[in-house]
Scaffold this motif. Structure first.
Motif, short mmCIF file in Angstrom:
data_model
loop_
_atom_site.label_atom_id
_atom_site.label_comp_id
_atom_site.label_asym_id
_atom_site.label_seq_id
_atom_site.Cartn_x
_atom_site.Cartn_y
_atom_site.Cartn_z
N ASP A 310 0.79 -1.24 0.00
CA ASP A 310 0.00 0.00 0.00
C ASP A 310 0.82 1.28 0.00
O ASP A 310 0.31 2.34 -0.38
N ALA A 311 2.07 1.24 0.46
CA ALA A 311 2.89 2.45 0.50
C ALA A 311 4.36 2.03 0.56
O ALA A 311 4.69 0.94 1.05
N LEU A 312 5.24 2.89 0.03
CA LEU A 312 6.68 2.62 0.03
C LEU A 312 7.41 3.73 0.77
O LEU A 312 7.28 4.90 0.42
N VAL A 313 8.16 3.36 1.79
CA VAL A 313 9.07 4.29 2.48
C VAL A 313 10.46 3.98 1.94
O VAL A 313 10.93 2.84 2.02
N THR A 314 11.13 4.99 1.36
CA THR A 314 12.39 4.73 0.66
C THR A 314 13.54 5.55 1.27
O THR A 314 13.35 6.28 2.24
N GLY A 315 14.73 5.42 0.68
CA GLY A 315 15.89 6.11 1.21
C GLY A 315 17.06 6.04 0.25
O GLY A 315 16.89 5.97 -0.96
N HIS A 316 18.27 6.07 0.81
CA HIS A 316 19.54 5.86 0.11
C HIS A 316 20.04 7.08 -0.66
O HIS A 316 21.23 7.39 -0.61
N THR A 317 19.17 7.78 -1.40
CA THR A 317 19.65 8.90 -2.23
C THR A 317 19.72 10.22 -1.45
O THR A 317 20.18 11.22 -1.98
N HIS A 318 19.26 10.20 -0.20
CA HIS A 318 19.30 11.39 0.68
C HIS A 318 18.45 12.54 0.15
O HIS A 318 18.69 13.69 0.50
N ASN A 319 17.47 12.22 -0.68
CA ASN A 319 16.59 13.25 -1.23
C ASN A 319 15.24 13.25 -0.51
O ASN A 319 14.89 12.29 0.16
#
Length: 604
Positions: A310-319
């Motif tokens: 239902d939803a994606l919490v992302t990261g890594h690119t620091h944006n």
């Protein structure tokens, strides 16, 4: 409640079990008993006269890429850009766990159904206050923040799977021991999820692949993955014995597992990200004409993850971004990232449908919020910072150099990148006077050097703690021989191969110059006949002695040719090289001025 009983309560709450079949049957019976035409406001009487509301708002607070930044980060690392109603932008000082704790606690007020999740890289590449103690201080801070769950990021593997397991389970460090007499490190009160990180021998995930949050009759499942290319961005030692699987396949697999257990509301925590069309955290990603408003690896991942997530919490690119990207069924799905270093947090409302046990996707709302520094500091975080700073002070406060102004970490070629490359060249020449040049990966440079940094009283003193924040990895400086042809190939690998879509431009030492033509594509962006060393063209057949850090010397960051050097010689760690250079080339009366960053000519 005592500290011990509070912790036990947290652990019980965190590791709540999936609902029983009997509980699921109750939800099914309610769904059958209520009319299909019910609206979000519809309510009725459940069994035993209890008031029943079909829809329940669940608050999801999230952040990512904290990297052990317990104290407010300095310089540009501690600021965010905000677009104003008239289209202008302003910068805001942000970050620091004393403020993050206050913001999260205020955000939770009045929300009985609130979950706090993270998207990986909570630790690793951390400032001295955390890094010196193998990131135990950050885990303690996250426990106090009431973090419920996080995915692993690539930096969770900087010290290998065994050290990650210790951060999860507790116990004192195998070589450094316990840092406070009589105090054993307790480990994380929250689960680290590593669904796509498998032990090569057993073929099983090294940590939990998923976790279910449960309150009363509401259940939300979380699946955590890191980027499949983790071995390309972490030292070989850190990922020894591990296999990293495809993010989409892994999430889809465990989404089915959760559904079979009756968990229909699912959030993916993915340590991989994208690049928004704007650098402002509050840019409207879905505004007309903006397209998706975000590009990069997360777009394809999001488009292929099963609609049951239902939803994606992302990261890594620091944006920073809050975007909707269509799922495989063509329905919009929320994809968020809260920049880095604790400068932002995301507040997402997931509307849970008790009839179906799923999220009513049309009702999902989300926004990024600044962790401003104009709120009261959380006293428990201040106490934690004071405790670890006291232990770190004898090492961290030592002066190692002097600067005349901020030395920035911004740009294709950055002033701090030039400084570090020059320091590694100088160290290389100490080891072998025949050393010709040095190359430094931009991802290994974690912060600028700021003139008025904390504790320096605005006098340009560079402390060991500041140097550690810039270069926290303890990579060694390695010397290797390459042919001129190989050296040209290395420069082309900055903008081709795995780096074609998102170039990694190496920082170069004084004497090396070339032109980067961004109007071209792939390897052609490096203008071969412009590459010169001390004014002379590179001879393809000649041998050049090159200094790099040990990560690059192993072919890391998409530079396979750097893994083919010969005549290896290993020097001191990179921070020692920087310290020696600063000490030799600066004093209070004659500080180092920021390098001009004019070695690479960029054509746009």
């Amino acid at each position: 409640m005592s500290a011990t009983s509070h912790q036990q309560h947290r652990r019980r709450r965190t590791y709540a079990l999936v609902a029983t079949a009997a509980g699921l049957a109750t939800v099914g019976a309610l769904a059958a008993a209520l009319p299909a035409t019910a609206t979000p406001e519809s309510s009725g009487k459940g069994g035993h006269g209890h008031h029943f509301t079909r829809y329940q708002d669940v608050q999801l607070l999230s952040f990512n890429d904290l990297h052990g930044n317990l104290e407010p980060p300095s310089g540009s690392s501690g600021r965010v850009t905000e677009v104003q109603p008239d289209g202008t932008t302003k910068t805001i000082d942000a970050g620091g766990v004393e403020y993050l704790a206050t913001h999260l606690r205020q955000a939770r007020e009045g929300n009985k159904y609130s979950i706090t999740a993270a998207g990986g890289d909570m630790v690793g590449a951390s400032p001295l206050i955390s890094g010196l103690f193998h990131d135990e201080p950050t885990i303690e801070a996250l426990n106090k923040l009431d973090l419920d769950v996080t995915s692993v990021g690539n930096h969770e593997f900087d010290e290998g799977a065994r050290e990650l397991a210790r951060l999860q389970k507790g116990g004192c460090h195998p070589t450094a021991g316990c840092y406070v007499e009589g105090e054993k490190f307790q480990g994380a009160d929250f689960p680290y999820l590593a669904a796509n990180v498998l032990d090569e021998k057993s073929g099983k995930p090294i940590l939990k692949p998923y976790w279910v949050w449960k309150k009363k009759d509401v259940k939300v499942g979380f699946i955590g993955v890191t980027l499949e290319d983790t071995p390309g961005v972490v030292s070989a030692e850190g990922v020894k014995g591990l296999k990293f699987k495809d993010e989409v396949e892994t999430i889809n697999k465990y989404a089915k597992v959760l559904q079979r257990q009756g968990v229909k509301s699912i959030v993916a925590l993915i340590h991989e990200g994208g690049f928004p069309a704007s650098g402002s955290y509050n840019y409207d990603c879905d505004s007309p004409g903006a397209g998706s408003g975000v590009s990069g690896p997360i777009v394809d991942i999001a488009k292929n993850i099963t609609p049951s997530v239902d939803a994606l919490v992302t990261g890594h690119t620091h944006n920073a971004y809050v975007c909707t990207i269509p799922d495989p069924a063509g329905k919009p799905r929320m994809v968020t990232s809260a920049a880095s270093f604790g400068r932002l947090y995301t507040d997402t409302t997931l509307t849970y449908d008790r009839f179906t046990g799923d999220i009513a996707r049309t009702a999902v709302k989300s926004a990024n919020h600044v962790v401003t520094r104009d709120v009261p500091k959380a006293p428990d975080m201040t106490a934690l910072i004071d405790k670890w700073n006291t232990l770190a002070a004898p090492i961290g406060n030592r002066a190692i150099g002097y600067i005349s102004a901020d030395i920035s970490n911004a740009g294709t070629e950055s002033p701090i990148g030039d400084l570090i490359a020059d320091a590694q060249l100088a160290h290389g020449k100490e080891l072998d006077p025949e050393t010709d040049l040095a190359l430094m990966n931009p991802g290994g440079i974690r912060a600028p050097l700021t003139y008025a940094a904390k504790g320096s009283e605005g006098d340009g003193v560079v402390t060991y703690a500041e140097g550690f924040t810039v270069q926290p990895f303890s990579n060694t400086v390695n010397l290797q021989d390459f042919t001129g042809a190989q050296l040209v190939q290395v420069l082309k690998e900055q903008v081709s191969g795995t780096n074609a879509a998102s170039p990694k431009v190496l920082q170069i030492s004084s004497g090396l110059t070339y032109t980067l033509d961004l109007t071209k594509s792939g390897a052609d962006r490096v203008v071969t006949d412009s590459i010169k060393l001390n004014g002379a063209a590179i001879d393809p057949a000649a041998t050049y002695r090159v200094a790099t850090n040990s990560f690059l010397a192993g072919g890391g960051d998409g530079f396979p040719t750097l893994g083919q050097g010969t005549n290896d010689l290993v020097g001191s760690d990179d921070l020692t090289a920087l310290e020696k250079y600063l000490t030799a080339n600066s004093s209070a009366g004659s500080p180092i001025t920021p390098p001009a960053a004019n070695r690479i000519t960029v054509v746009k």
